[in-house]
Design an enzyme around this catalytic site. Structure first.
Site, mmCIF file in Angstrom:
data_model
loop_
_atom_site.group_PDB
_atom_site.id
_atom_site.type_symbol
_atom_site.label_atom_id
_atom_site.label_comp_id
_atom_site.label_asym_id
_atom_site.label_seq_id
_atom_site.Cartn_x
_atom_site.Cartn_y
_atom_site.Cartn_z
ATOM 1 N N PHE A 118 0.819 -1.210 0.000
ATOM 2 C CA PHE A 118 0.000 0.000 0.000
ATOM 3 C C PHE A 118 0.855 1.263 0.000
ATOM 4 O O PHE A 118 0.589 2.202 -0.747
ATOM 5 C CB PHE A 118 -0.937 0.001 1.212
ATOM 6 C CG PHE A 118 -2.094 -0.928 1.025
ATOM 7 C CD1 PHE A 118 -3.190 -0.546 0.267
ATOM 8 C CD2 PHE A 118 -2.072 -2.192 1.581
ATOM 9 C CE1 PHE A 118 -4.252 -1.410 0.079
ATOM 10 C CE2 PHE A 118 -3.139 -3.063 1.402
ATOM 11 C CZ PHE A 118 -4.234 -2.670 0.649
ATOM 12 N N GLY A 119 1.899 1.302 0.846
ATOM 13 C CA GLY A 119 2.723 2.503 0.920
ATOM 14 C C GLY A 119 3.480 2.747 -0.373
ATOM 15 O O GLY A 119 3.394 3.823 -0.977
ATOM 16 N N VAL A 135 15.621 -6.614 -1.810
ATOM 17 C CA VAL A 135 16.615 -5.706 -1.237
ATOM 18 C C VAL A 135 17.087 -6.298 0.082
ATOM 19 O O VAL A 135 16.270 -6.754 0.891
ATOM 20 C CB VAL A 135 15.995 -4.309 -1.008
ATOM 21 C CG1 VAL A 135 16.985 -3.393 -0.288
ATOM 22 C CG2 VAL A 135 15.550 -3.710 -2.331
ATOM 23 N N GLU A 149 -11.375 -12.148 12.136
ATOM 24 C CA GLU A 149 -11.873 -12.443 10.788
ATOM 25 C C GLU A 149 -11.621 -13.898 10.418
ATOM 26 O O GLU A 149 -12.495 -14.567 9.860
ATOM 27 C CB GLU A 149 -11.226 -11.488 9.768
ATOM 28 C CG GLU A 149 -11.729 -10.071 9.945
ATOM 29 C CD GLU A 149 -11.182 -9.074 8.932
ATOM 30 O OE1 GLU A 149 -11.789 -8.017 8.795
ATOM 31 O OE2 GLU A 149 -10.157 -9.356 8.282
ATOM 32 N N ASP A 191 3.842 0.088 7.503
ATOM 33 C CA ASP A 191 3.973 -0.788 8.672
ATOM 34 C C ASP A 191 5.378 -0.823 9.255
ATOM 35 O O ASP A 191 5.569 -1.275 10.381
ATOM 36 C CB ASP A 191 3.587 -2.232 8.288
ATOM 37 C CG ASP A 191 2.084 -2.419 8.234
ATOM 38 O OD1 ASP A 191 1.352 -1.427 8.424
ATOM 39 O OD2 ASP A 191 1.647 -3.562 7.990
ATOM 40 N N ALA A 195 -3.809 -0.094 6.254
ATOM 41 C CA ALA A 195 -3.626 0.205 4.834
ATOM 42 C C ALA A 195 -3.838 1.693 4.559
ATOM 43 O O ALA A 195 -3.107 2.301 3.764
ATOM 44 C CB ALA A 195 -4.598 -0.640 4.013
HETATM 45 C C1 LIG Z 1 -4.385 -10.509 6.897
HETATM 46 C C2 LIG Z 1 -4.325 -8.993 6.984
HETATM 47 C C3 LIG Z 1 -5.524 -8.269 7.014
HETATM 48 C C4 LIG Z 1 -5.481 -6.878 7.082
HETATM 49 N N1 LIG Z 1 -6.671 -6.183 7.095
HETATM 50 C C5 LIG Z 1 -6.657 -4.848 7.084
HETATM 51 C C6 LIG Z 1 -7.868 -4.106 7.003
HETATM 52 O O1 LIG Z 1 -8.966 -4.673 6.973
HETATM 53 N N2 LIG Z 1 -7.786 -2.744 6.960
HETATM 54 C C7 LIG Z 1 -6.580 -2.089 6.993
HETATM 55 O O2 LIG Z 1 -6.559 -0.858 6.932
HETATM 56 N N3 LIG Z 1 -5.425 -2.756 7.089
HETATM 57 C C8 LIG Z 1 -5.429 -4.107 7.130
HETATM 58 N N4 LIG Z 1 -4.253 -4.803 7.215
HETATM 59 C C9 LIG Z 1 -2.988 -4.055 7.363
HETATM 60 C C10 LIG Z 1 -2.511 -3.512 6.033
HETATM 61 O O3 LIG Z 1 -2.581 -4.501 5.037
HETATM 62 C C11 LIG Z 1 -1.098 -3.007 6.220
HETATM 63 O O4 LIG Z 1 -1.128 -1.988 7.185
HETATM 64 C C12 LIG Z 1 -0.524 -2.474 4.917
HETATM 65 O O5 LIG Z 1 -0.430 -3.493 3.958
HETATM 66 C C13 LIG Z 1 0.858 -1.853 5.137
HETATM 67 O O6 LIG Z 1 1.347 -1.411 3.912
HETATM 68 P P1 LIG Z 1 2.917 -1.373 3.636
HETATM 69 O O7 LIG Z 1 3.087 -0.739 2.314
HETATM 70 O O8 LIG Z 1 3.611 -0.795 4.804
HETATM 71 O O9 LIG Z 1 3.358 -2.901 3.593
HETATM 72 P P2 LIG Z 1 2.828 -4.089 2.674
HETATM 73 O O10 LIG Z 1 1.505 -3.791 2.107
HETATM 74 O O11 LIG Z 1 2.981 -5.302 3.514
HETATM 75 O O12 LIG Z 1 3.850 -4.144 1.460
HETATM 76 C C14 LIG Z 1 5.204 -4.471 1.640
HETATM 77 C C15 LIG Z 1 5.773 -4.843 0.289
HETATM 78 O O13 LIG Z 1 7.180 -4.885 0.395
HETATM 79 C C16 LIG Z 1 7.659 -6.033 -0.273
HETATM 80 N N5 LIG Z 1 8.936 -6.381 0.350
HETATM 81 C C17 LIG Z 1 9.132 -6.732 1.636
HETATM 82 N N6 LIG Z 1 10.430 -6.926 1.873
HETATM 83 C C18 LIG Z 1 11.073 -6.688 0.714
HETATM 84 C C19 LIG Z 1 12.437 -6.728 0.312
HETATM 85 N N7 LIG Z 1 13.404 -7.033 1.193
HETATM 86 N N8 LIG Z 1 12.750 -6.435 -0.955
HETATM 87 C C20 LIG Z 1 11.784 -6.125 -1.847
HETATM 88 N N9 LIG Z 1 10.474 -6.079 -1.519
HETATM 89 C C21 LIG Z 1 10.124 -6.342 -0.266
HETATM 90 C C22 LIG Z 1 6.572 -7.065 -0.076
HETATM 91 O O14 LIG Z 1 6.646 -8.080 -1.080
HETATM 92 C C23 LIG Z 1 5.326 -6.214 -0.185
HETATM 93 O O15 LIG Z 1 4.848 -6.132 -1.518
HETATM 94 C C24 LIG Z 1 -4.248 -6.202 7.136
HETATM 95 C C25 LIG Z 1 -3.050 -6.933 7.114
HETATM 96 C C26 LIG Z 1 -3.092 -8.317 7.025
HETATM 97 C C27 LIG Z 1 -1.803 -9.102 6.987
#
Ligand SMILES: Cc1cc2nc3c(=O)[nH]c(=O)nc-3n(C[C@H](O)[C@H](O)[C@H](O)COP(=O)(O)OP(=O)(O)OC[C@H]3O[C@@H](n4cnc5c(N)ncnc54)[C@H](O)[C@@H]3O)c2cc1C
Length: 435
Positions: A17-18, A82, A174, A303, A319
């Site tokens: 998402f970020g 990475v 859930e 996150d 998210a």
């Molecule tokens: C089962 C579940 C249900 C959820 N339900 C909700 C909800 O209902 N409402 C809500 O608001 N939030 C929900 N969340 C939380 C929400 O999904 C997260 O807060 C959000 O995805 C965080 O976004 P992000 O970009 O920080 O990380 P992420 O979305 O986790 O993305 C991280 C990305 O980085 C990539 N990555 C990681 N490490 C590396 C690396 N070393 N090199 C290259 N790429 C890498 C991964 O492949 C991934 O694509 C839920 C989470 C989960 C697990």
């Protein structure tokens, strides 16, 4: 294509998402963006549990990053992992030993569940974070029913499986509700020897109530709705050990067929690899403009970051927060290029909601709280609206309507399973089989 080297180089790590929303906010601006992710797709994590529970297929909640960004001519996508950084030389290091230079870096690699120093528990109680996790959990859940049916046919001993969900946050609630629905509604007509409706679903929460970050009223309503589904909710019940086929709660061992882990947050190790201050969960302590102290060219978001914003509120790991932070980090890169003052990030609360099986949910929007079918309808609309890509929205909505009208899952398939006749391929006996 424009010559990338004459433009500031922005590397984004992570297409969640970020990272994805940072990339979208930089599309068509005079920057050369490289998005690196170890998966080739964006995963809509809020609906992962529906893949684990056979309601949706993986392709309905995930989209290839290349496709999402194909119209953004200034953005390239690299499939790669990475592993570290050289912040002095401003380079990102990949597992294949290659490295890439940056002028700006946006790190959005997310988090995983934390096993509190007991990583060996993961094999016996997997968490739900990726499409692979969801498919693996689906396999375990369906296999448990298959094993129970096979035992019942072969021995006459009819004992439906027992499932344990560890952690009573939104994901745990859930999952528990959806497993209960799977047993009660989806599979009941498919199994002829065991009564799948008698499967036990146990939910363990170490705190005094489920959904601890919600109001007490929402927690109580969630617990009530779980009980209506037959989920046995245990609060003040910390799981202290996990082994294949059993878990220990306080001092008692409980046999379970499948245990699922849904608690704790461990930020991506990339936070610590930056060599900056992190909290105990490994989240990077960031400034109000989302940059890392001492490194205005590095932003950490979503996150894997921790921030108390100007309203005095801890930004939640949701998210919505990751999406907003992705947009703000991108805007701050563009502010620098224009010579403008950077923006301070402030979390805009869009509400929180958790679904609890068919037609049940709790939702909070500011001081307003909803539960039951109205909350579930709100949840459905919000989640379908937020899904990436129009095609997914239509197919997911159609899939849901079908699943709810017919009480059937779309794809209760067990993959990667060999026949018991194959050498060494018999699935291990489950506690139900042994009992
Ligand atoms: C089962 C579940 C249900 C959820 N339900 C909700 C909800 O209902 N409402 C809500 O608001 N939030 C929900 N969340 C939380 C929400 O999904 C997260 O807060 C959000 O995805 C965080 O976004 P992000 O970009 O920080 O990380 P992420 O979305 O986790 O993305 C991280 C990305 O980085 C990539 N990555 C990681 N490490 C590396 C690396 N070393 N090199 C290259 N790429 C890498 C991964 O492949 C991934 O694509 C839920 C989470 C989960 C697990």
């Amino acid at each position: 294509m424009r010559e990338p080297s004459v433009q500031p180089r922005v590397i984004i790590i992570g297409g969640g998402f970020g990272g994805l929303y940072a990339a979208k906010a930089l599309a068509s601006h005079p920057v050369a963006v490289t998005l690196i992710d170890r998966k080739n797709h964006h995963t809509f994590q809020p609906l992962l549990y529906q893949v684990a529970l056979s309601v949706l297929s993986p392709g309905e909640i995930a989209s290839p990053l290349r496709r999402i960004l194909r119209r953004a001519h200034n953005i390239r996508v690299i499939l790669g992992e990475v592993i570290s950084f050289d912040t002095q030389a401003r380079r990102v290091l990949l597992r294949d030993t290659s490295s890439l230079p940056y002028d700006y870096l946006i790190v959005a690699a997310g988090a995983r569940h934390d096993y509190f120093g007991n990583d060996e528990w993961e094999a016996a109680a997997p968490g739900l974070k990726t499409i692979e996790d969801a498919v693996q959990i689906r396999r375990q859940l369906l296999l448990a029913f298959e094993c129970a049916e096979r035992t019942a046919i072969l021995t006459g001993h009819r004992k439906p499986p027992t499932f344990a969900v560890i952690g009573g946050g939104p994901t745990g609630v859930e999952l528990a509700g959806a497993i209960a629905d799977l047993a009660r509604l989806v599979l009941a007509k498919d199994f002829k020897t065991i009564d799948t409706r008698k499967a036990r679903v146990l939910l363990f929460e170490g705190a005094s109530r489920v959904l601890f970050t919600y109001t007490k009223q929402s927690s109580r309503r969630a617990a009530e709705q779980l009980s209506e589904l037959g989920v046995e909710v245990h609060v003040d019940s910390r799981v202290t050990a996990v082994e294949p086929g059993r878990i220990r709660v306080k001092d008692a061992w409980i046999p379970v067929d499948v245990a699922l882990w849904a608690t704790g947050v461990a930020a991506s190790p990339l936070g610590r690899a930056l060599g900056v201050e992190t909290d105990p969960a490994g989240r990077v302590k960031i400034e109000a403009d989302l940059s890392v102290p001492g490194h205005p060219e590095i932003f950490v978001i979503g996150d894997m970051a921790t921030l108390v914003d100007d309203t005095g509120r801890q930004v939640p790991g949701l998210a919505a927060a990751a999406t907003q932070q992705g947009q703000t980090a991108a805007q701050n890169v563009l502010c620098d290029l224009r010579g403008a003052k950077r923006k301070r990030y402030r979390y805009h609360d869009r509400g929180i909601m958790a679904t609890i099986g068919h037609y049940r949910a709790v939702a909070q929007f500011g001081s307003r709280e909803f539960s039951g079918i109205f909350a579930w309808l709100l949840w459905s609309l919000v989640h379908v609206f937020l899904l990436i890509g129009f095609r997914n929205r239509v197919t997911v909505m159609a899939q849901w309507i079908w699943a709810f009208l017919t009480n059937s899952g779309s794809s209760p398939l067990i993959t990667e399973y060999q026949s018991p006749d194959a050498e060494n391929a018999d699935p291990p006996a489950t506690p139900s089989e042994l009992a």
